[in-house]
Write an enzyme that holds these catalytic residues in place. Sequence first.
Site, PDB file in Angstrom:
ATOM      1  N   TYR A  87      -0.194   1.572   4.363  1.00  0.00           N
ATOM      2  CA  TYR A  87      -0.158   0.535   3.330  1.00  0.00           C
ATOM      3  C   TYR A  87      -1.118  -0.601   3.660  1.00  0.00           C
ATOM      4  CZ  TYR A  87       2.615  -2.112   6.691  1.00  0.00           C
ATOM      5  OH  TYR A  87       3.030  -2.769   7.817  1.00  0.00           O
ATOM      6  N   PHE A 137      -2.550  -9.770   4.445  1.00  0.00           N
ATOM      7  CA  PHE A 137      -1.681 -10.327   5.479  1.00  0.00           C
ATOM      8  C   PHE A 137      -1.087  -9.251   6.384  1.00  0.00           C
ATOM      9  CE2 PHE A 137       0.968  -9.509   1.777  1.00  0.00           C
ATOM     10  CZ  PHE A 137       2.054  -8.838   2.305  1.00  0.00           C
ATOM     11  N   ASP A 138      -1.166  -7.990   5.942  1.00  0.00           N
ATOM     12  CA  ASP A 138      -0.626  -6.912   6.770  1.00  0.00           C
ATOM     13  C   ASP A 138      -1.210  -5.585   6.310  1.00  0.00           C
ATOM     14  OD1 ASP A 138       0.850  -5.610   8.693  1.00  0.00           O
ATOM     15  OD2 ASP A 138       2.736  -5.632   7.568  1.00  0.00           O
ATOM     16  N   ILE A 166      11.867  -4.849   2.498  1.00  0.00           N
ATOM     17  CA  ILE A 166      12.024  -5.802   1.394  1.00  0.00           C
ATOM     18  C   ILE A 166      12.455  -5.063   0.117  1.00  0.00           C
ATOM     19  CG2 ILE A 166      10.444  -7.539   2.303  1.00  0.00           C
ATOM     20  CD1 ILE A 166       8.212  -6.362   0.672  1.00  0.00           C
ATOM     21  N   TYR A 218       9.265 -11.887   0.090  1.00  0.00           N
ATOM     22  CA  TYR A 218       9.808 -12.764   1.133  1.00  0.00           C
ATOM     23  C   TYR A 218      10.261 -14.112   0.587  1.00  0.00           C
ATOM     24  CZ  TYR A 218       7.478  -9.306   4.056  1.00  0.00           C
ATOM     25  OH  TYR A 218       7.077  -8.124   4.636  1.00  0.00           O
ATOM     26  N   PHE A 252       1.065  -4.570  -2.835  1.00  0.00           N
ATOM     27  CA  PHE A 252       0.892  -3.538  -1.818  1.00  0.00           C
ATOM     28  C   PHE A 252       0.284  -2.297  -2.445  1.00  0.00           C
ATOM     29  CE2 PHE A 252       4.367  -6.046  -0.091  1.00  0.00           C
ATOM     30  CZ  PHE A 252       4.125  -6.085   1.275  1.00  0.00           C
TER      31      PHE A 252
END
Length: 218
Positions: free
Chosen positions: A138, A149-150, A169, A195, A210
């Site tokens: 992902y 961010f990830d 999440i 979040y 995502f």
Amino acid sequence: MSERVENRSAGQGPGTKAERRLAAQLAAKQAAEKRRRRQSMLGAFAGVLAVAALIGGIVWLNSGDDDKKVDAGASTSPSAVAEPTMAAPALPEGADPALGTRPKVEAGTGELKKLAVTTLIKGKGPAVKSGQTITTNYVGVTYKDGKEFDASWNNGQPATFPIGVGQVIKGWDQGLVGVPVGSRVQLDLPAELAYGTKPPAGYPAGALRFVVDVLAAQ
């Protein structure tokens, strides 16, 4: 009187012996001087050779240092410090080869009010069920500006976790159940399914996007 004269003429008188001793001493002195000069020249020549060898050694060492500097520079080339990516992941049988390539994820548009699941590549495997453990690749970005961010691609291996049981999440639990294995989907999550608007330190606030590749489900 005549006897003394005869002795001198034969080279046996006292004066002749003194001259011979003087001549011998002079010859010995001259020979010693020649030896000293020869030894001095040999010593000087040896010194020149030693200096030449020392200079040659220094030049060789410096050339070796230059090579090392070039090698060190090569290790900091742009390709060496590029963003880390994982090797091509193992794909499900019959999966689209595009799943082996990291996707490019851009920012969203407009106001996001609810979960949106967009299929980018439809897989041919079984649908993911709640309670299964899935393996995914992902990339996650903020919905508003597309700032990453990830990403599992940065970690060198896919991420594996239970789905549909509150281990991730809410947007993932809701958006990935029912997706066929071998799919690539885009998940657009409002803040309440991500979040939140005031997340813990280190987590992004607001809506997120995502792109998830579902590689396996067990």
